[in-house]
Design a protein around this motif. Structure first.
Motif, PDB file in Angstrom:
ATOM      1  N   LEU A  25       0.816  -1.211   0.000  1.00 47.17           N
ATOM      2  CA  LEU A  25       0.000   0.000   0.000  1.00 47.17           C
ATOM      3  C   LEU A  25       0.850   1.262   0.000  1.00 47.17           C
ATOM      4  O   LEU A  25       0.642   2.177  -0.793  1.00 47.17           O
ATOM      5  CB  LEU A  25      -0.934  -0.005   1.213  1.00 47.17           C
ATOM      6  CG  LEU A  25      -1.744   1.270   1.464  1.00 47.17           C
ATOM      7  CD1 LEU A  25      -2.634   1.584   0.267  1.00 47.17           C
ATOM      8  CD2 LEU A  25      -2.563   1.135   2.742  1.00 47.17           C
ATOM      9  N   ALA A  26       1.814   1.319   0.902  1.00 41.51           N
ATOM     10  CA  ALA A  26       2.594   2.545   1.070  1.00 41.51           C
ATOM     11  C   ALA A  26       3.379   2.912  -0.186  1.00 41.51           C
ATOM     12  O   ALA A  26       3.471   4.086  -0.552  1.00 41.51           O
ATOM     13  CB  ALA A  26       3.542   2.398   2.260  1.00 41.51           C
ATOM     14  N   LYS A  51      -6.635   5.994  -3.136  1.00 38.64           N
ATOM     15  CA  LYS A  51      -5.756   4.815  -3.116  1.00 38.64           C
ATOM     16  C   LYS A  51      -6.074   3.884  -1.950  1.00 38.64           C
ATOM     17  O   LYS A  51      -6.207   2.670  -2.129  1.00 38.64           O
ATOM     18  CB  LYS A  51      -4.294   5.267  -3.038  1.00 38.64           C
ATOM     19  CG  LYS A  51      -3.305   4.110  -3.044  1.00 38.64           C
ATOM     20  CD  LYS A  51      -1.867   4.591  -2.935  1.00 38.64           C
ATOM     21  CE  LYS A  51      -1.499   4.937  -1.495  1.00 38.64           C
ATOM     22  NZ  LYS A  51      -0.017   5.122  -1.337  1.00 38.64           N
ATOM     23  N   ARG A  52      -6.190   4.435  -0.766  1.00 47.49           N
ATOM     24  CA  ARG A  52      -6.421   3.595   0.414  1.00 47.49           C
ATOM     25  C   ARG A  52      -7.770   2.888   0.323  1.00 47.49           C
ATOM     26  O   ARG A  52      -7.893   1.708   0.677  1.00 47.49           O
ATOM     27  CB  ARG A  52      -6.357   4.444   1.675  1.00 47.49           C
ATOM     28  CG  ARG A  52      -6.419   3.628   2.971  1.00 47.49           C
ATOM     29  CD  ARG A  52      -6.282   4.539   4.185  1.00 47.49           C
ATOM     30  NE  ARG A  52      -6.273   3.793   5.420  1.00 47.49           N
ATOM     31  CZ  ARG A  52      -5.208   3.217   5.948  1.00 47.49           C
ATOM     32  NH1 ARG A  52      -4.042   3.299   5.331  1.00 47.49           N
ATOM     33  NH2 ARG A  52      -5.283   2.550   7.084  1.00 47.49           N
ATOM     34  N   GLU A  53      -8.789   3.611  -0.140  1.00 46.95           N
ATOM     35  CA  GLU A  53     -10.124   3.017  -0.264  1.00 46.95           C
ATOM     36  C   GLU A  53     -10.128   1.896  -1.304  1.00 46.95           C
ATOM     37  O   GLU A  53     -10.784   0.859  -1.118  1.00 46.95           O
ATOM     38  CB  GLU A  53     -11.148   4.089  -0.640  1.00 46.95           C
ATOM     39  CG  GLU A  53     -11.452   5.080   0.470  1.00 46.95           C
ATOM     40  CD  GLU A  53     -10.365   6.146   0.634  1.00 46.95           C
ATOM     41  OE1 GLU A  53     -10.410   6.889   1.632  1.00 46.95           O
ATOM     42  OE2 GLU A  53      -9.455   6.218  -0.233  1.00 46.95           O
ATOM     43  N   PHE A  55      -7.521   0.071  -2.047  1.00 41.36           N
ATOM     44  CA  PHE A  55      -6.802  -1.034  -1.405  1.00 41.36           C
ATOM     45  C   PHE A  55      -7.739  -1.824  -0.499  1.00 41.36           C
ATOM     46  O   PHE A  55      -7.742  -3.064  -0.523  1.00 41.36           O
ATOM     47  CB  PHE A  55      -5.629  -0.490  -0.593  1.00 41.36           C
ATOM     48  CG  PHE A  55      -4.801  -1.559   0.078  1.00 41.36           C
ATOM     49  CD1 PHE A  55      -3.737  -2.144  -0.590  1.00 41.36           C
ATOM     50  CD2 PHE A  55      -5.082  -1.968   1.373  1.00 41.36           C
ATOM     51  CE1 PHE A  55      -2.972  -3.135   0.026  1.00 41.36           C
ATOM     52  CE2 PHE A  55      -4.330  -2.955   1.991  1.00 41.36           C
ATOM     53  CZ  PHE A  55      -3.269  -3.536   1.319  1.00 41.36           C
ATOM     54  N   LEU A  56      -8.532  -1.127   0.310  1.00 37.87           N
ATOM     55  CA  LEU A  56      -9.458  -1.805   1.218  1.00 37.87           C
ATOM     56  C   LEU A  56     -10.511  -2.593   0.446  1.00 37.87           C
ATOM     57  O   LEU A  56     -10.913  -3.691   0.869  1.00 37.87           O
ATOM     58  CB  LEU A  56     -10.125  -0.786   2.142  1.00 37.87           C
ATOM     59  CG  LEU A  56      -9.204  -0.135   3.173  1.00 37.87           C
ATOM     60  CD1 LEU A  56      -9.910   1.016   3.881  1.00 37.87           C
ATOM     61  CD2 LEU A  56      -8.709  -1.160   4.189  1.00 37.87           C
ATOM     62  N   GLU A 112       2.082  -5.311   6.383  1.00 39.89           N
ATOM     63  CA  GLU A 112       2.073  -3.852   6.499  1.00 39.89           C
ATOM     64  C   GLU A 112       1.278  -3.342   7.695  1.00 39.89           C
ATOM     65  O   GLU A 112       1.395  -2.180   8.069  1.00 39.89           O
ATOM     66  CB  GLU A 112       1.503  -3.236   5.218  1.00 39.89           C
ATOM     67  CG  GLU A 112       2.388  -3.403   4.013  1.00 39.89           C
ATOM     68  CD  GLU A 112       2.110  -2.368   2.933  1.00 39.89           C
ATOM     69  OE1 GLU A 112       1.525  -1.315   3.236  1.00 39.89           O
ATOM     70  OE2 GLU A 112       2.494  -2.625   1.790  1.00 39.89           O
ATOM     71  N   SER A 113       0.456  -4.179   8.280  1.00 39.10           N
ATOM     72  CA  SER A 113      -0.404  -3.722   9.366  1.00 39.10           C
ATOM     73  C   SER A 113       0.419  -3.267  10.563  1.00 39.10           C
ATOM     74  O   SER A 113       1.398  -3.905  10.952  1.00 39.10           O
ATOM     75  CB  SER A 113      -1.347  -4.854   9.795  1.00 39.10           C
ATOM     76  OG  SER A 113      -2.139  -4.455  10.894  1.00 39.10           O
ATOM     77  N   ASP A 118      -6.980   0.887  13.235  1.00 40.45           N
ATOM     78  CA  ASP A 118      -7.420   1.622  12.063  1.00 40.45           C
ATOM     79  C   ASP A 118      -8.183   0.673  11.139  1.00 40.45           C
ATOM     80  O   ASP A 118      -8.278  -0.522  11.397  1.00 40.45           O
ATOM     81  CB  ASP A 118      -6.249   2.279  11.340  1.00 40.45           C
ATOM     82  CG  ASP A 118      -5.206   1.258  10.881  1.00 40.45           C
ATOM     83  OD1 ASP A 118      -5.452   0.047  10.994  1.00 40.45           O
ATOM     84  OD2 ASP A 118      -4.144   1.676  10.416  1.00 40.45           O
ATOM     85  N   LEU A 120      -7.503  -0.467   8.135  1.00 42.71           N
ATOM     86  CA  LEU A 120      -6.687  -1.493   7.505  1.00 42.71           C
ATOM     87  C   LEU A 120      -6.501  -2.678   8.440  1.00 42.71           C
ATOM     88  O   LEU A 120      -6.675  -3.841   8.040  1.00 42.71           O
ATOM     89  CB  LEU A 120      -5.334  -0.923   7.094  1.00 42.71           C
ATOM     90  CG  LEU A 120      -4.315  -1.933   6.545  1.00 42.71           C
ATOM     91  CD1 LEU A 120      -4.877  -2.649   5.328  1.00 42.71           C
ATOM     92  CD2 LEU A 120      -2.992  -1.235   6.221  1.00 42.71           C
TER      93      LEU A 120
END
Length: 203
Positions: A25-26, A51-53, A55-56, A112-113, A118, A120
């Motif tokens: 992700l990062a 991007k984050r959404e 990924f989820l 990555e967690s 949060d 993720l």
């Protein structure tokens, strides 16, 4: 009147998932996603929120697919519950040792967690618990058959198999060969209550 979308969301999510698996992700940029999906940045934002959404969304679909695949592998058949788990573990050893293999997005997210509360971490933990639930159902069958003692901690054992398979996945990605992963798969069931006296694992 809004223009109809000219893309299939599932295809976009699948393409994005490949990028996230490869980079994490990062390290994944919007430019990476634009190149992989063929959508512009604004279209990605409009459809998925960022991007984050995205990924989820990809992680949730990976979670459902993983649980479905394990459930199908452990479905009822002529083999006993523990034999079904053993066969599944051996198939995973073969799959994870392939030179063209890749880690799942769920496993990538685990790496990555941060463990913080949060979204993720929550989605990742839910995926792990979902997988553990699939193993638990099979272990319940084994307990009813008398292959496991009545006081066996099925929740702990189910999570153990999740840990073993995710660990095998990472080892395979690091280049550990099929022989070593097969040995892990064969030995995995020998830690189960009532199975320790079965002797060394055999291929």
């Amino acid at each position: 009147m809004p223009r109809p979308r000219k893309f299939v969301e599932r295809d976009v999510v699948s393409s994005a998932s490949e990028v996230f698996v490869a980079n994490g992700l990062a390290a994944t940029t919007l430019d990476d996603l634009v190149q992989a999906t063929g959508l512009g940045k604004q279209s990605l934002y409009n459809a998925f929120g960022g991007k984050r959404e995205l990924f989820l969304r990809a992680l949730s679909e990976d979670r459902e697919e993983a649980a479905r695949a394990v459930s199908e592998a452990l479905q009822h058949g002529d083999a006993s519950p523990l034999e079904r788990i053993r066969g599944h573990m051996l198939r995973m050893a073969i799959e994870f040792s392939r030179s063209d293999g890749r880690v799942s997005l769920t496993t990538r997210a685990l790496v990555e967690s941060t463990g913080e509360q949060d979204q993720l971490s929550t989605v990742t933990r839910t995926g792990i618990e979902q997988l553990a639930g699939v193993y638990a159902h099979c272990l319940e069958d084994a307990q009813r058959n008398g292959d496991l003692p009545p006081d066996a901690n099925l929740s702990s054992l189910a999570m153990y198999f999740v840990a073993i398979t995710r660990g095998m996945e990472l080892l395979g990605r690091a280049g550990v060969g099929r022989a070593a992963l097969t040995a892990v798969a064969l030995d995995a069931l020998h830690v189960l209550p009532g199975q320790a006296g079965a002797g060394p694992a055999r291929a």
